[in-house]
Design an enzyme around this catalytic site. Structure first.
Site, PDB file in Angstrom:
ATOM      1  N   GLU A  41       0.817  -1.210   0.000  1.00 25.79           N
ATOM      2  CA  GLU A  41       0.000   0.000   0.000  1.00 25.79           C
ATOM      3  C   GLU A  41       0.850   1.260   0.000  1.00 25.79           C
ATOM      4  O   GLU A  41       0.489   2.259  -0.638  1.00 25.79           O
ATOM      5  CB  GLU A  41      -0.941  -0.006   1.208  1.00 25.79           C
ATOM      6  CG  GLU A  41      -2.113  -0.963   1.083  1.00 25.79           C
ATOM      7  CD  GLU A  41      -1.739  -2.425   1.295  1.00 25.79           C
ATOM      8  OE1 GLU A  41      -0.627  -2.664   1.845  1.00 25.79           O
ATOM      9  OE2 GLU A  41      -2.525  -3.310   0.949  1.00 25.79           O
ATOM     10  N   HIS A  65     -11.030  -5.356   7.642  1.00 26.29           N
ATOM     11  CA  HIS A  65     -11.847  -5.156   6.443  1.00 26.29           C
ATOM     12  C   HIS A  65     -13.071  -4.297   6.742  1.00 26.29           C
ATOM     13  O   HIS A  65     -13.937  -4.156   5.898  1.00 26.29           O
ATOM     14  CB  HIS A  65     -12.327  -6.501   5.892  1.00 26.29           C
ATOM     15  CG  HIS A  65     -11.228  -7.363   5.371  1.00 26.29           C
ATOM     16  ND1 HIS A  65     -10.327  -7.997   6.189  1.00 26.29           N
ATOM     17  CD2 HIS A  65     -10.882  -7.706   4.102  1.00 26.29           C
ATOM     18  CE1 HIS A  65      -9.478  -8.697   5.453  1.00 26.29           C
ATOM     19  NE2 HIS A  65      -9.784  -8.535   4.192  1.00 26.29           N
TER      20      HIS A  65
END
Length: 321
Positions: free
Chosen positions: A59, A128
């Protein structure tokens, strides 16, 4: 045409990539498979591998690459598969992307978009389901957008791609496919920094955004209160004027968000209302939020998220004060 939120995002990407050759899309699995939620489906087939690229699972490299591309003339749209994986790139957002304009005295900008599904409600695992819009809204120089309808998802994403500064585009995945709405086929923008009044009313102002708009509207209608419902749409910059003017008219305010209560963006809204509308209030500002715990796993998730009964109880408290 009728389209879901994720369909509207896909349409916005197709539309803007066809309009501007400098728009490029990259992230984990966005090219070959069309993204984990298929938001980038069909982009590689139409625009080619040089503009739609799969990246390694990193990321910080994805967002760092977006910063570099943005400074050299591209309009990068980077996807982070889930917002819970965005913190490794927090440094790039805080110390690089958000400060380019300030650091260079306006000579350089970083016109990039970081898209990421966020929030709970789909029984996903830890990392998540985070809802950290309050933390990202704290960063000067970084715009934070949260759509709640297909129409806004397309218009706000196109506006974000064309924006001269970095935008974090938080997509409420709980409502990615939960309903469809009218979606213009033409290109259009919805203004970043402008809230939408979803319902007018005179007894109470209810402020929310993202996936919480659905249960909020349901609770207001079921309770039968004449409430004004404001969908912020943009966490930063905040449409302070619409919020404060509404509270001055109704005299009561309630905030609904799924993020944890402590330090959530509702805290900032309470402070803003106290700053400029305190003498108009007939009751303390009510908050209905998630709890100060990580989002629980699977079946317990429903107890964490504000639902219509919890929101109705909040309405009763603020009206009965």
């Amino acid at each position: 045409m009728q389209e879901t939120i994720v369909g509207a995002i896909n349409d916005a990407l197709h539309t803007e990539m066809a309009t501007d050759e400098q728009v490029v899309v990259f992230g984990e699995d966005v090219a070959e498979s069309g993204g984990v939620f298929r938001a980038t489906d069909g982009l590689k087939d139409r625009f080619g591998g040089e503009r739609v690229t799969d990246t390694p699972l990193s990321e910080i490299a994805i967002v760092g690459g977006a910063v570099g591309l943005a400074m050299y003339g591209y309009r990068p749209v980077a996807e982070i598969q889930f917002s819970g994986f965005l913190p490794p790139a927090f440094d790039q957002l805080v110390t690089q992307a958000s400060r380019i304009r300030w650091r260079t005295r306006g000579e350089w900008t970083a016109p990039l978009v970081v898209r990421t599904p966020y929030g709970a409600g789909v029984n996903a695992l830890e990392h998540h389901s985070e809802s950290l819009e309050g933390a990202y809204g704290h960063i000067p120089g970084l715009k934070v957008v949260v759509p709640s309808t297909p129409h806004d998802a397309k218009g706000l994403l196109i506006a974000a791609i064309r924006d001269p500064d970095p935008v974090l585009f938080l997509e409420p995945k709980h409502i990615y496919r939960s309903f469809s709405g009218d979606l213009p086929e033409d290109s259009y923008e919805e203004p970043i920094g402008k809230a939408a009044v979803r319902r007018t009313g005179s007894e109470l102002t209810v402020i929310s955004w993202g996936a919480m708009m659905e249960p909020t509207i349901a609770a207001v209608e079921n309770y039968g209160v004449d409430a004004e419902i404001i969908d912020l749409r943009t966490i930063s910059p905040l449409d302070h004027k619409t919020v404060v003017e509404s509270v001055k008219r109704t005299g009561r305010a309630m905030i609904v968000h799924e993020a944890a209560r402590t330090g959530g963006f509702g805290s900032e809204l309470v402070a803003r209302i106290n700053d400029d509308a305190l003498m108009y209030l007939e009751a303390p500002v009510e908050r209905v939020t998630g709890f100060d715990i990580p989002v629980p796993l699977l079946s317990m998730e429903d107890y964490y998220l504000p639902n219509p009964p919890r929101i109705e109880e909040g309405i009763r408290r603020v009206l009965d004060y």
